[in-house]
Design an enzyme around this catalytic site. Structure first.
Site: not given
Length: 107
Positions: A32, A35
């Site tokens: 991600c 993230c």
């Protein structure tokens, strides 16, 4: 050394229930992009606020039970728990200042 705790389906409830401090849980995955952006910000907050806040990271790919229980449909999602109960949910990658503002009302 990181002050972040790696959480799993197996120890999530135990760690949250035993924490005397509020716990910020970062629901994330290695693939991600957002993230990876917010990860260092969360780590910095973990270091700076260690006296008043615990910070845990839970990989959603490796720990589907907890992720499903809390309805994690987008990552990064950060949930602040107090007394083992969720009190704030933050979805998406925020700046450090914006994240601290969201947390400040609970710390």
């Amino acid at each position: 050394m990181s002050r972040e705790i790696t959480l799993s389906d197996a120890d999530f409830d135990k760690i949250l229930s035993e924490s005397a401090l509020p716990v910020l849980v970062d629901f994330w995955a290695p693939w991600c992009g957002p993230c990876r952006y917010i990860g260092p910000i969360v780590a910095q907050i973990a270091e700076e606020k260690a006296a008043i806040l615990s910070v845990g990271k839970l990989n959603v790919d490796d720990n589907p039970a907890v992720s499903q229980r809390y309805g994690i449909t987008g990552i990064p999602t950060l949930i602040l728990f107090k007394g083992g109960r969720p009190v704030e949910r933050i979805v998406g990658a925020l700046s450090k200042e914006a994240l601290e503002q969201q947390l400040a009302k609970h710390l």
